[in-house]
Design a protein around this motif. Structure first.
Motif, PDB file in Angstrom:
ATOM      1  N   UNK A   1      14.104  -2.469 -58.829  1.00 32.83           N
ATOM      2  CA  UNK A   1      14.185  -3.311 -57.628  1.00 32.83           C
ATOM      3  C   UNK A   1      15.612  -3.321 -57.080  1.00 32.83           C
ATOM      4  N   UNK A   2      15.800  -3.781 -55.857  1.00 38.98           N
ATOM      5  CA  UNK A   2      17.165  -3.972 -55.358  1.00 38.98           C
ATOM      6  C   UNK A   2      17.890  -5.015 -56.200  1.00 38.98           C
ATOM      7  N   UNK A   3      19.201  -5.093 -56.035  1.00 38.19           N
ATOM      8  CA  UNK A   3      19.973  -6.144 -56.718  1.00 38.19           C
ATOM      9  C   UNK A   3      19.454  -7.508 -56.300  1.00 38.19           C
ATOM     10  N   UNK A   4      19.817  -8.534 -57.056  1.00 39.04           N
ATOM     11  CA  UNK A   4      19.185  -9.851 -56.918  1.00 39.04           C
ATOM     12  C   UNK A   4      19.224 -10.418 -55.505  1.00 39.04           C
ATOM     13  N   UNK A   5      20.295 -10.191 -54.749  1.00 40.03           N
ATOM     14  CA  UNK A   5      20.406 -10.719 -53.390  1.00 40.03           C
ATOM     15  C   UNK A   5      20.398  -9.604 -52.346  1.00 40.03           C
ATOM     16  N   UNK A   6      19.971  -8.395 -52.765  1.00 42.66           N
ATOM     17  CA  UNK A   6      19.951  -7.255 -51.856  1.00 42.66           C
ATOM     18  C   UNK A   6      18.558  -7.094 -51.247  1.00 42.66           C
ATOM     19  N   UNK A   7      18.527  -6.681 -50.005  1.00 42.87           N
ATOM     20  CA  UNK A   7      17.271  -6.467 -49.301  1.00 42.87           C
ATOM     21  C   UNK A   7      16.765  -5.047 -49.569  1.00 42.87           C
ATOM     22  N   UNK A   8      15.728  -4.662 -48.839  1.00 41.24           N
ATOM     23  CA  UNK A   8      15.199  -3.307 -48.972  1.00 41.24           C
ATOM     24  C   UNK A   8      16.127  -2.261 -48.362  1.00 41.24           C
ATOM     25  N   UNK A   9      17.122  -2.668 -47.614  1.00 45.09           N
ATOM     26  CA  UNK A   9      18.112  -1.739 -47.063  1.00 45.09           C
ATOM     27  C   UNK A   9      19.358  -1.783 -47.942  1.00 45.09           C
ATOM     28  N   UNK A  10      19.726  -0.685 -48.589  1.00 47.04           N
ATOM     29  CA  UNK A  10      20.919  -0.691 -49.452  1.00 47.04           C
ATOM     30  C   UNK A  10      22.163  -1.142 -48.695  1.00 47.04           C
ATOM     31  N   UNK A  11      22.914  -2.036 -49.327  1.00 42.19           N
ATOM     32  CA  UNK A  11      24.129  -2.546 -48.697  1.00 42.19           C
ATOM     33  C   UNK A  11      23.906  -3.694 -47.747  1.00 42.19           C
ATOM     34  N   UNK A  12      22.663  -4.109 -47.567  1.00 38.25           N
ATOM     35  CA  UNK A  12      22.340  -5.259 -46.716  1.00 38.25           C
ATOM     36  C   UNK A  12      21.841  -6.378 -47.621  1.00 38.25           C
ATOM     37  N   UNK A  13      22.572  -7.486 -47.651  1.00 36.11           N
ATOM     38  CA  UNK A  13      22.271  -8.600 -48.549  1.00 36.11           C
ATOM     39  C   UNK A  13      21.849  -9.824 -47.734  1.00 36.11           C
ATOM     40  N   UNK A  14      21.148 -10.746 -48.380  1.00 33.91           N
ATOM     41  CA  UNK A  14      20.734 -11.995 -47.737  1.00 33.91           C
ATOM     42  C   UNK A  14      21.030 -13.160 -48.662  1.00 33.91           C
ATOM     43  N   UNK A  15      21.646 -14.211 -48.117  1.00 32.61           N
ATOM     44  CA  UNK A  15      22.007 -15.378 -48.920  1.00 32.61           C
ATOM     45  C   UNK A  15      21.694 -16.653 -48.151  1.00 32.61           C
ATOM     46  N   UNK A  16      21.478 -17.729 -48.892  1.00 33.35           N
ATOM     47  CA  UNK A  16      21.270 -19.032 -48.261  1.00 33.35           C
ATOM     48  C   UNK A  16      19.858 -19.227 -47.763  1.00 33.35           C
ATOM     49  N   UNK A  17      19.705 -20.104 -46.789  1.00 36.57           N
ATOM     50  CA  UNK A  17      18.389 -20.544 -46.359  1.00 36.57           C
ATOM     51  C   UNK A  17      17.522 -19.437 -45.789  1.00 36.57           C
ATOM     52  N   UNK A  18      18.116 -18.367 -45.261  1.00 33.99           N
ATOM     53  CA  UNK A  18      17.334 -17.277 -44.667  1.00 33.99           C
ATOM     54  C   UNK A  18      16.605 -16.466 -45.735  1.00 33.99           C
TER      55      UNK A  18
ATOM     56  N   UNK B   1      13.911 -11.782 -36.394  1.00 34.77           N
ATOM     57  CA  UNK B   1      13.283 -10.788 -35.516  1.00 34.77           C
ATOM     58  C   UNK B   1      14.215  -9.636 -35.187  1.00 34.77           C
ATOM     59  N   UNK B   2      15.513  -9.829 -35.328  1.00 32.25           N
ATOM     60  CA  UNK B   2      16.480  -8.794 -34.980  1.00 32.25           C
ATOM     61  C   UNK B   2      16.773  -7.831 -36.116  1.00 32.25           C
ATOM     62  N   UNK B   3      16.237  -8.110 -37.304  1.00 27.50           N
ATOM     63  CA  UNK B   3      16.468  -7.225 -38.439  1.00 27.50           C
ATOM     64  C   UNK B   3      15.593  -5.980 -38.338  1.00 27.50           C
ATOM     65  N   UNK B   4      15.998  -4.869 -38.951  1.00 26.58           N
ATOM     66  CA  UNK B   4      15.205  -3.636 -38.885  1.00 26.58           C
ATOM     67  C   UNK B   4      13.820  -3.831 -39.485  1.00 26.58           C
ATOM     68  N   UNK B   5      12.866  -3.017 -39.025  1.00 22.52           N
ATOM     69  CA  UNK B   5      11.497  -3.112 -39.535  1.00 22.52           C
ATOM     70  C   UNK B   5      11.434  -2.850 -41.034  1.00 22.52           C
ATOM     71  N   UNK B   6      12.361  -2.080 -41.548  1.00 25.85           N
ATOM     72  CA  UNK B   6      12.326  -1.748 -42.971  1.00 25.85           C
ATOM     73  C   UNK B   6      12.763  -2.856 -43.892  1.00 25.85           C
ATOM     74  N   UNK B   7      13.266  -3.968 -43.343  1.00 26.09           N
ATOM     75  CA  UNK B   7      13.672  -5.104 -44.172  1.00 26.09           C
ATOM     76  C   UNK B   7      12.437  -5.959 -44.442  1.00 26.09           C
ATOM     77  N   UNK B   8      12.057  -6.096 -45.694  1.00 22.49           N
ATOM     78  CA  UNK B   8      10.834  -6.805 -46.055  1.00 22.49           C
ATOM     79  C   UNK B   8      11.019  -8.318 -45.912  1.00 22.49           C
ATOM     80  N   UNK B   9      10.018  -8.962 -45.311  1.00 26.96           N
ATOM     81  CA  UNK B   9       9.998 -10.416 -45.139  1.00 26.96           C
ATOM     82  C   UNK B   9       8.761 -10.980 -45.816  1.00 26.96           C
TER      83      UNK B   9
END
Length: 562
Positions: free
Chosen positions: A509-526, A479-487
């Motif tokens: 598309x973004x890089x394999x572990x990159x979100x819709x915000x450049x430079x913001x990545x997501x890894x693991x269970x999230x 819930x704390x991530x920016x609205x532009x980050x796709x879930x």
């Protein structure tokens, strides 16, 4: 009275060699007892338990007078369930015995098997023995050398949360009642009007009205100590297996790395009593130990940890700092060129008011390891069908009189690793109730009863219960991530080709572990589509580093051309 924990050595032809080897290494800290033959050894174990001795380990030579170590060790849990059980195999018999030993380990007739020591300085043997004794000392015994003191009244829920935190960190502590002689100095140091619980950390700092968050911040660095103007190469939000792996690899490759964690370093994995299928740990490793080693490893490479507060926002930098990401924690802003989201998931709340009102008083979310000792000979229930629930049930069964796993599905095999299903099947004091839910519960001041409903028939039954450990399906907190980050529809972060096409840039598309915000990545269970396993989370944490390097190189190139 000799109150040292006992190592029981059950010898055969090589009894003298085994005893000599153990006495040379362990005689100072452990009481070594010897026996020969299955019947004599079992009687000796019963006598030791009757005398109040703590049996830490039972080591039996493979060939015994009345059978094998496998047959003997199979009977040990009925006498002492918490002792580590080891078969010692002569080198010349190993090839013929290996298949029987492997099958016995899978059946949980024993914990593991080793070759007999083969001479002076057999450090491989003693390293394995020391690791097992260390795990026993952490999960079963009370520590003899402590680093933190917790002063609280019995049953204090805040103190229970602090003890859970310290257990998950592998941090030895002692709990004192306010009236204890040893507590007087600590209460006095807290000053007039001090509120319980009071905690004295290993740094000497005394906290009044302590909370788990305040304790971890006091021990591992508060956010207020982040120097102003510092811009990290990578800020990692979350210190579970994914975040720790990212920290180790980022720091080892020379990147300025900070790790932000709201809770215990290690995340939910830190509460796992034993992970048996993690690469490189043939005897298994506790989640606490894995997290502890990873934290130390990352720290030695230069990663800095800040704990105790949740991240509340991540946002792009202002127009004059477009290359920065800003991570906001209550009262503090952290600047970084890249951000890795590794916040994992949290266990879903049961949603039964009578039960959730007793959290910390017989009802626990994931705290199986820290609270297991308090469940001695009690009736305990575990809700959940994943690996965490299976590990919790197996560990609790070493202490509790009876453990019942409650799962909505028709079978544990649908969601749990096969090795855990087998372990549960052969543990005599664990039973499984499928197609069942906890519908109600309550008690006077702490949990005393539960109502279980059959999902198919609607029939319900009321049962006595001393403990309930909830390890329900996990959900992310994004819930704390920016609205532009796709879930995705369940709230997990979308990355790479899973990102909707309208967010792609120039058809890519973004890089394999990159979100819709450049430079913001997501890894693991999230991350949406992740395996929700410790090993895969660690793998993603390591795999994100090439993507971070690529983004940093892009930022450097942009700065060079402007």
């Amino acid at each position: 009275m000799d109150d040292r924990p006992v190592i029981l050595l059950v010898g055969g032809e090589h009894a003298d060699v085994v005893e000599e080897e153990f006495r040379a290494r362990y005689d100072r800290d452990y009481r070594l007892e010897t026996a020969s033959g299955v019947t004599v050894a079992l009687d000796r174990a019963r006598a030791l338990v009757a005398d109040g001795a703590q049996i830490a380990m039972v080591c039996a030579e493979y060939r015994l007078d009345e059978g094998t170590a496998i047959e003997f060790l199979h009977h040990v849990p009925a006498i002492v369930a918490t002792a580590r059980r080891i078969a010692l195999v002569p080198f010349e018999e190993f090839a013929d015995a290996i298949e029987d030993l492997r099958a016995a380990a899978l059946r949980r007739d024993m914990d593991t098997f080793f070759l007999l020591p083969r001479g002076p300085r057999d450090e491989e043997f003693h390293t394995a023995i020391a690791e097992l004794l260390s795990e026993w000392g952490w999960s079963v015994a009370r520590p003899q050398v402590t680093m933190t003191d917790v002063v609280a009244e019995p049953g204090d829920r805040g103190a229970a949360a602090i003890r859970d935190l310290l257990d998950r960190l592998g941090h030895p502590y002692r709990t004192l009642a306010p009236a204890d002689d040893s507590a007087g100095e600590i209460v006095e140091a807290a000053g007039p009007g001090a509120e319980l619980p009071i905690v004295r950390t290993f740094t000497g700092r005394v906290l009044s009205g302590a909370t788990a968050a305040a304790v971890t911040e006091a021990m591992y660095g508060g956010f207020d100590t982040i120097p102003e103007g510092v811009i990290a190469d990578v800020a990692i939000v979350g210190a579970g297996p994914a975040g720790l792996a990212a920290a180790v690899y980022a720091a080892s490759e020379g990147l300025d790395t900070v790790v932000l964690e709201r809770d215990a370093i290690g995340g939910q994995a830190g509460s796992s009593s034993m992970i048996r299928n993690y690469l490189g740990f043939p005897r298994g490793v506790s989640g606490m130990r894995l997290a502890q080693r990873s934290r130390i490893q990352a720290g030695r490479f230069g990663a800095r940890f800040f704990t105790g507060r949740p991240a509340i926002e991540v946002a792009p930098g202002p127009p004059d700092e477009p290359e920065h990401q800003h991570v906001h924690v209550a009262g503090v802003q952290m600047c970084a060129r890249t951000v890795v989201i590794a916040t994992g998931v949290k266990y879903r709340r049961l949603g039964v008011p009578g039960v959730d009102d007793l959290v910390g008083a017989g009802v626990y979310y994931g705290a199986a390891t820290s609270m297991a000792r308090e469940m001695q000979d009690r009736d305990v229930y575990v809700i959940g069908g994943g690996n965490s629930a299976g590990q919790a049930a197996v560990h609790l069964a070493k202490f509790a009189g009876a453990v019942t796993i409650v799962v909505r599905r028709a079978s544990l095999a649908e969601t749990m690793s096969a090795y855990l299903v087998r372990e549960i099947e052969v543990t005599p004091n664990i039973q499984v109730r499928t197609r069942t839910v906890v519908a109600d519960g309550g008690g006077e001041g702490r949990l005393q009863w539960l109502r279980l409903d059959d999902v198919d028939t609607g029939e319900h039954s009321k049962t006595l219960a001393d403990g309930l450990f909830c390890l329900l399906g996990a959900e992310p907190d994004c819930s704390w991530l920016p609205d532009g980050v796709a879930l995705d529809e369940r709230g997990f972060v979308l990355t790479g080709r899973d990102v909707p096409r309208e967010f792609w840039v120039d058809g890519q598309p973004p890089a394999s572990l990159e979100t819709t915000m450049p430079g913001l990545f997501a890894v693991g269970d999230v991350r949406a589509g992740s395996m929700k396993r410790v090993a895969s989370a660690s793998g993603e944490g390591a795999s994100v580093l090439p993507l971070v390097h690529t983004h940093l190189a892009r930022l450097r190139a942009r700065a060079f051309t402007t």
